[in-house]
Structures are given as structure tokens and as C-alpha cells.
Enzyme design. Sequence first.
Site, PDB file in Angstrom:
ATOM      1  N   ASP A 139      63.664  16.837 -26.332  1.00 61.05           N
ATOM      2  CA  ASP A 139      64.784  16.195 -25.623  1.00 61.05           C
ATOM      3  C   ASP A 139      64.307  15.461 -24.372  1.00 61.05           C
ATOM      4  OD1 ASP A 139      64.172  18.379 -23.990  1.00 61.05           O
ATOM      5  OD2 ASP A 139      66.200  19.213 -23.983  1.00 61.05           O
ATOM      6  N   TYR A 165      53.804  13.557 -20.480  1.00 62.70           N
ATOM      7  CA  TYR A 165      54.116  14.252 -21.747  1.00 62.70           C
ATOM      8  C   TYR A 165      55.277  13.577 -22.463  1.00 62.70           C
ATOM      9  CZ  TYR A 165      56.437  17.639 -24.808  1.00 62.70           C
ATOM     10  OH  TYR A 165      57.070  18.230 -25.879  1.00 62.70           O
ATOM     11  N   LYS A 169      55.466  11.530 -26.071  1.00 66.13           N
ATOM     12  CA  LYS A 169      56.327  11.932 -27.197  1.00 66.13           C
ATOM     13  C   LYS A 169      57.282  10.783 -27.547  1.00 66.13           C
ATOM     14  CE  LYS A 169      56.507  15.421 -29.063  1.00 66.13           C
ATOM     15  NZ  LYS A 169      55.760  16.031 -30.204  1.00 66.13           N
TER      16      LYS A 169
HETATM   17  P1  NAD Z   1      51.975  24.557 -28.653  1.00 65.57           P
HETATM   18  O1  NAD Z   1      51.237  23.929 -27.511  1.00 65.57           O
HETATM   19  O2  NAD Z   1      52.293  25.998 -28.598  1.00 65.57           O
HETATM   20  O3  NAD Z   1      51.148  24.321 -30.011  1.00 65.57           O
HETATM   21  C1  NAD Z   1      50.553  23.096 -30.321  1.00 65.57           C
HETATM   22  C2  NAD Z   1      49.678  23.314 -31.552  1.00 65.57           C
HETATM   23  O4  NAD Z   1      49.106  22.046 -31.903  1.00 65.57           O
HETATM   24  C3  NAD Z   1      48.517  24.288 -31.324  1.00 65.57           C
HETATM   25  O5  NAD Z   1      48.399  25.158 -32.421  1.00 65.57           O
HETATM   26  C4  NAD Z   1      47.309  23.384 -31.197  1.00 65.57           C
HETATM   27  O6  NAD Z   1      46.103  24.006 -31.625  1.00 65.57           O
HETATM   28  C5  NAD Z   1      47.700  22.239 -32.114  1.00 65.57           C
HETATM   29  N1  NAD Z   1      47.033  20.981 -31.733  1.00 65.57           N
HETATM   30  C6  NAD Z   1      46.957  20.431 -30.499  1.00 65.57           C
HETATM   31  N2  NAD Z   1      46.225  19.300 -30.556  1.00 65.57           N
HETATM   32  C7  NAD Z   1      45.835  19.137 -31.838  1.00 65.57           C
HETATM   33  C8  NAD Z   1      45.065  18.166 -32.529  1.00 65.57           C
HETATM   34  N3  NAD Z   1      44.521  17.117 -31.876  1.00 65.57           N
HETATM   35  N4  NAD Z   1      44.896  18.298 -33.850  1.00 65.57           N
HETATM   36  C9  NAD Z   1      45.426  19.351 -34.515  1.00 65.57           C
HETATM   37  N5  NAD Z   1      46.138  20.321 -33.923  1.00 65.57           N
HETATM   38  C10 NAD Z   1      46.342  20.214 -32.599  1.00 65.57           C
HETATM   39  O7  NAD Z   1      53.272  23.656 -28.845  1.00 65.57           O
HETATM   40  P2  NAD Z   1      54.765  24.095 -29.209  1.00 65.57           P
HETATM   41  O8  NAD Z   1      55.449  24.498 -27.969  1.00 65.57           O
HETATM   42  O9  NAD Z   1      54.748  24.982 -30.382  1.00 65.57           O
HETATM   43  O10 NAD Z   1      55.354  22.667 -29.639  1.00 65.57           O
HETATM   44  C11 NAD Z   1      55.200  22.194 -30.968  1.00 65.57           C
HETATM   45  C12 NAD Z   1      55.858  20.833 -31.074  1.00 65.57           C
HETATM   46  O11 NAD Z   1      57.237  20.935 -30.733  1.00 65.57           O
HETATM   47  C13 NAD Z   1      55.273  19.788 -30.131  1.00 65.57           C
HETATM   48  O12 NAD Z   1      55.209  18.565 -30.813  1.00 65.57           O
HETATM   49  C14 NAD Z   1      56.255  19.729 -28.975  1.00 65.57           C
HETATM   50  O13 NAD Z   1      56.252  18.447 -28.386  1.00 65.57           O
HETATM   51  C15 NAD Z   1      57.557  20.022 -29.690  1.00 65.57           C
HETATM   52  N6  NAD Z   1      58.602  20.667 -28.870  1.00 65.57           N
HETATM   53  C16 NAD Z   1      58.314  21.806 -28.159  1.00 65.57           C
HETATM   54  C17 NAD Z   1      59.341  22.432 -27.447  1.00 65.57           C
HETATM   55  C18 NAD Z   1      59.107  23.700 -26.651  1.00 65.57           C
HETATM   56  O14 NAD Z   1      60.008  24.165 -25.946  1.00 65.57           O
HETATM   57  N7  NAD Z   1      57.942  24.326 -26.737  1.00 65.57           N
HETATM   58  C19 NAD Z   1      60.644  21.899 -27.476  1.00 65.57           C
HETATM   59  C20 NAD Z   1      60.876  20.724 -28.203  1.00 65.57           C
HETATM   60  C21 NAD Z   1      59.855  20.130 -28.916  1.00 65.57           C
HETATM   61  O1  DAU Z   2      62.763  20.375 -23.218  1.00 68.97           O
HETATM   62  C1  DAU Z   2      61.794  20.600 -24.201  1.00 68.97           C
HETATM   63  C2  DAU Z   2      60.445  20.828 -23.550  1.00 68.97           C
HETATM   64  O2  DAU Z   2      60.492  22.124 -22.951  1.00 68.97           O
HETATM   65  C3  DAU Z   2      59.288  20.744 -24.531  1.00 68.97           C
HETATM   66  O3  DAU Z   2      59.215  19.443 -25.059  1.00 68.97           O
HETATM   67  C4  DAU Z   2      57.962  21.100 -23.846  1.00 68.97           C
HETATM   68  O4  DAU Z   2      56.918  21.106 -24.792  1.00 68.97           O
HETATM   69  C5  DAU Z   2      58.103  22.475 -23.232  1.00 68.97           C
HETATM   70  O5  DAU Z   2      56.936  22.798 -22.523  1.00 68.97           O
HETATM   71  C6  DAU Z   2      59.316  22.536 -22.302  1.00 68.97           C
HETATM   72  O6  DAU Z   2      59.099  21.722 -21.113  1.00 68.97           O
HETATM   73  P1  DAU Z   2      59.520  22.223 -19.657  1.00 68.97           P
HETATM   74  O7  DAU Z   2      58.720  21.489 -18.664  1.00 68.97           O
HETATM   75  O8  DAU Z   2      61.001  22.216 -19.492  1.00 68.97           O
HETATM   76  O9  DAU Z   2      59.049  23.792 -19.774  1.00 68.97           O
HETATM   77  P2  DAU Z   2      58.312  24.735 -18.730  1.00 68.97           P
HETATM   78  O10 DAU Z   2      58.356  26.106 -19.319  1.00 68.97           O
HETATM   79  O11 DAU Z   2      57.012  24.187 -18.283  1.00 68.97           O
HETATM   80  O12 DAU Z   2      59.296  24.712 -17.477  1.00 68.97           O
HETATM   81  C7  DAU Z   2      60.656  25.102 -17.565  1.00 68.97           C
HETATM   82  C8  DAU Z   2      61.290  24.877 -16.195  1.00 68.97           C
HETATM   83  O13 DAU Z   2      60.734  25.828 -15.273  1.00 68.97           O
HETATM   84  C9  DAU Z   2      61.000  23.507 -15.601  1.00 68.97           C
HETATM   85  O14 DAU Z   2      62.130  23.082 -14.856  1.00 68.97           O
HETATM   86  C10 DAU Z   2      59.826  23.761 -14.664  1.00 68.97           C
HETATM   87  C11 DAU Z   2      60.064  25.178 -14.185  1.00 68.97           C
HETATM   88  N1  DAU Z   2      58.844  25.955 -13.874  1.00 68.97           N
HETATM   89  C12 DAU Z   2      57.873  26.025 -14.838  1.00 68.97           C
HETATM   90  C13 DAU Z   2      56.705  26.744 -14.616  1.00 68.97           C
HETATM   91  C14 DAU Z   2      55.623  26.793 -15.653  1.00 68.97           C
HETATM   92  C15 DAU Z   2      58.708  26.651 -12.675  1.00 68.97           C
HETATM   93  O15 DAU Z   2      59.616  26.611 -11.806  1.00 68.97           O
HETATM   94  N2  DAU Z   2      57.566  27.347 -12.458  1.00 68.97           N
HETATM   95  C16 DAU Z   2      56.548  27.423 -13.374  1.00 68.97           C
HETATM   96  O16 DAU Z   2      55.510  28.063 -13.090  1.00 68.97           O
END
Ligand code: NAD
Ligand code: DAU
Length: 359
Positions: A139, A165, A169
Site C-alpha cells: 500500500d 522502498y 515497488k
Molecule cells: P521479507 O524481507 O521477509 O522476505 C523477502 C524474501 O525475498 C526473502 O526470503 C529473501 O531471501 C528473498 N529475496 C530477496 N532478494 C532476493 C533476490 N534478489 N532473489 C531472490 N530472492 C530474494 O519480505 P516480506 O515482508 O515477506 O515481503 C514479501 C513481499 O510482500 C515483498 O514484495 C513486499 O514488498 C511485500 N509486502 C510486504 C508487506 C509486509 O508488511 N511485510 C506488506 C505488503 C507487501
Molecule cells: O504498508 C506495508 C509495508 O509495511 C510493507 O510494504 C513493508 O515491506 C513493511 O516493512 C511495512 O513497512 P513499515 O515501514 O510500515 O513497517 P515497519 O515495521 O518498519 O514500521 C512500522 C511503523 O513503526 C512505521 O510507522 C515506523 C515505525 N517504527 C518502526 C521501527 C522498525 C518505529 O517507530 N520504530 C522502529 O524501530
Amino acid sequence: MKQFRETIAVTGGAGFIGSHLVKRLVKNYPDKLIVNIDALTYAGNLENLKEIESMPNYVFEKADICDPEAIREIFARHRPDGVIHLAAESHVDRSIADPLAFVRTNVIGTINLLQAARELWESMPERYEGKKFHHVSTDEVYGALEPGDGLLFEETTRYQPHSPYSASKASSDHFVRAWHDTYGMPTLVTNCSNNYGPNQFPEKLIPLFINNIRNRRPLPVYGKGENIRDWLYVEDHASALDKVYHEGAPGSTYNIGGNNEWRNIDLVKELIRVVDSELGNPEGTSLDLITYVTDRKGHDLRYAIDASKIERELGWTPATDFPEGLRKTVRWYLDNSEWLENVTSGAYADYYERMYRNR
Ligand code: NAD
Ligand code: DAU
């Protein structure tokens, strides 16, 4: 005769969301072969997949999505009917420190996959018939909302990414749609809100803070803690991806969210309450760990998803309510301290020390 009815390549299947999705697909579709392609960066961990690693419909391929030859070779061998693409650099703070790594994996890596899929599918007699390329996005591409403005991100909201980031995306989303519009590839894009749950790398807010509370370390709240995020349990994201991959209309975008907005500081206090209660500490024990630190650069104020399209068109809604999901998550981290030790040692240790241990 083909042994499996369908082959689905999942990229990033050793990561947080990818591993939950792979487990779900392997268990729910014994007639489909799930090929997990992952480079095993600091965020990828095969321990996440232990329970399905010996299932006959699961294969792991260690490869970098930025390596066209490696991807082409894997695609030629497995001939996937579909791709669900999650591999990415996923942490906003890292993107601020090292933006090029995000361009490489998130943009170039996505284009490599699109090209490999196009080359394979255009070489088949049926071409794109029955094929799907599902790109898993965020999002954050929509930019930021104001607290209290009552607005939500819709599928038609214009893109306005702010961090390296989210810019990477957003770029990859556009490339996926370009492959649909230019080459006729059946693509799907999903944009999801913040996930939480077991197996999330402890650089993200919830697992980092659980780990720090457990170890009586400071909890670094960025700025005044007023930023708002919309939290979704990771297994609900996996169920939404399953739904969209199998039933979504080619060429479409679906937003996925939890309808569950929290101000960071309120979430941190709730997390402290749950962790203290699970540890048997008197209520309020860990509140003194809250430490306000310099804000993240370009920190988006509020994210909130309108997930009515996926509910209306595909009948998907989240199944896990937040108190239940948060308690399960806390319990998992407290019961899996070995997992935490493993992922925070080794290659990641230096970075972890620098970024988090002493804050
Ligand atoms: P993550 O960082 O936990 O995992 C990423 C995975 O991708 C890892 O297993 C890593 O080894 C693999 N990877 C990284 N670079 C690579 C490469 N060059 N080739 C092959 N593999 C590679 O990420 P996540 O939090 O599970 O997110 C997964 C997807 O979902 C991402 O595309 C992210 O943008 C999207 N997303 C995440 C969130 C969230 O809250 N975590 C929310 C919305 C969308
Ligand atoms: O919205 C979806 C996204 O959510 C995904 O696309 C990303 O991959 C995922 O990492 C996440 O991004 P955020 O930046 O929102 O997540 P994060 O856990 O890093 O941070 C959540 C909120 O907390 C953000 O407002 C920053 C704050 N934060 C984060 C960390 C790590 C803190 O205040 N202190 C911290 O140490």
C-alpha cells in the site's frame, strides 16, 4: 503424463509472507507443484518451511531473481504455469540507507522475472492461455493519508511513493502492468497493508519490539509515535493471495488490508501489555522501555486500505481479529527464541548491533 496439474513458482518463499504462502499452497493443493525460488538473503530462512520441506509437491531452488540465466534455466526446467512474485528488499529503513539494492532486486529483479515468464509462455503453443503472473506489492505506493481525514487507499488512488522502498515497488507495479498492456501477459497486482505474525524478521516494528521487551532493551519509537498503520495477520494475507491468484481477473489490481488502524504509540503500549502478561510481569512493567528517537526520514503519516473490492468480487475478508493475532504472534516469538537467536546472529549481527541493540 504430467505428475502435477499445475506448477506455481513462488519467489521469496523463504521470507516472512512468502513462507506462509508456500506452506498454505503446498498443503492445500497436493496436485500442484510449488517451486520456491529464493536467494536466501538475510531475510530468507529455510527454517520457516520445515513442516513442508519433504512434501512431494514442494521444490526449493536457490537463485537470485536478478540473474537472468539462473531464472531462465529454472523456468525451462519446471515450466511454471504461474508465478507469484514476493521476492524483494522489504524494509523501508534499509532503503533509506542503501536505495540501489532496492532498485536492483525490486525493479530489475521483477523485470527479469517478467522477461523469463514471457519467453517461456510465448514459446508454448497455448501461449498465455491459463498462465498468470501475480505481483505482490504494498500500500506504500499510494503515498500517505492524513489522520482523521476519513480517506482510504483505493485501487484507483494515484501513485505517490515517498521512500526509496515504495518508489521501487511502485516502479515494479508499473512494469508488471506494462507487460500486460504491451505483451498481453495475464497479470495480477495486489497492494497490501502492514503484515504481522510469526517468522517476521526482527527489524520490523512488532517482532523487534517483542524481542527488545523480552531482553529489557529500549523500544525506539520514531518521532512522536503518531504515525498510523493498518495491520493484517500474515495468514490472512496468504489466504488473500491464494484467492487472487486462483480467482482474480487477469489485468486487475486488488487492495488487501486489515481494516485495523493503529497509531504506533498505541500499538506499542498494547504490545507491551500483551508481552508483559505472557511473561507473567505485572501490568506496565515494560512501559519504561519506550524511547522516543529521531524520526524516520520522509516518514509516511498514515496508511489505510479500502479492501472492499476484494470482498465484493472475490468474497475475501480477514479471518483473524487483532487481539487474537497479536497474542498468537507474541506467544510464537516467546516460544521460538532459538529462531530469533539464529536470524539475529551471523551475517545480520553487525547490522543488528548498529541499528537496534543499543537504542
Ligand atoms: P521479507 O524481507 O521477509 O522476505 C523477502 C524474501 O525475498 C526473502 O526470503 C529473501 O531471501 C528473498 N529475496 C530477496 N532478494 C532476493 C533476490 N534478489 N532473489 C531472490 N530472492 C530474494 O519480505 P516480506 O515482508 O515477506 O515481503 C514479501 C513481499 O510482500 C515483498 O514484495 C513486499 O514488498 C511485500 N509486502 C510486504 C508487506 C509486509 O508488511 N511485510 C506488506 C505488503 C507487501
Ligand atoms: O504498508 C506495508 C509495508 O509495511 C510493507 O510494504 C513493508 O515491506 C513493511 O516493512 C511495512 O513497512 P513499515 O515501514 O510500515 O513497517 P515497519 O515495521 O518498519 O514500521 C512500522 C511503523 O513503526 C512505521 O510507522 C515506523 C515505525 N517504527 C518502526 C521501527 C522498525 C518505529 O517507530 N520504530 C522502529 O524501530
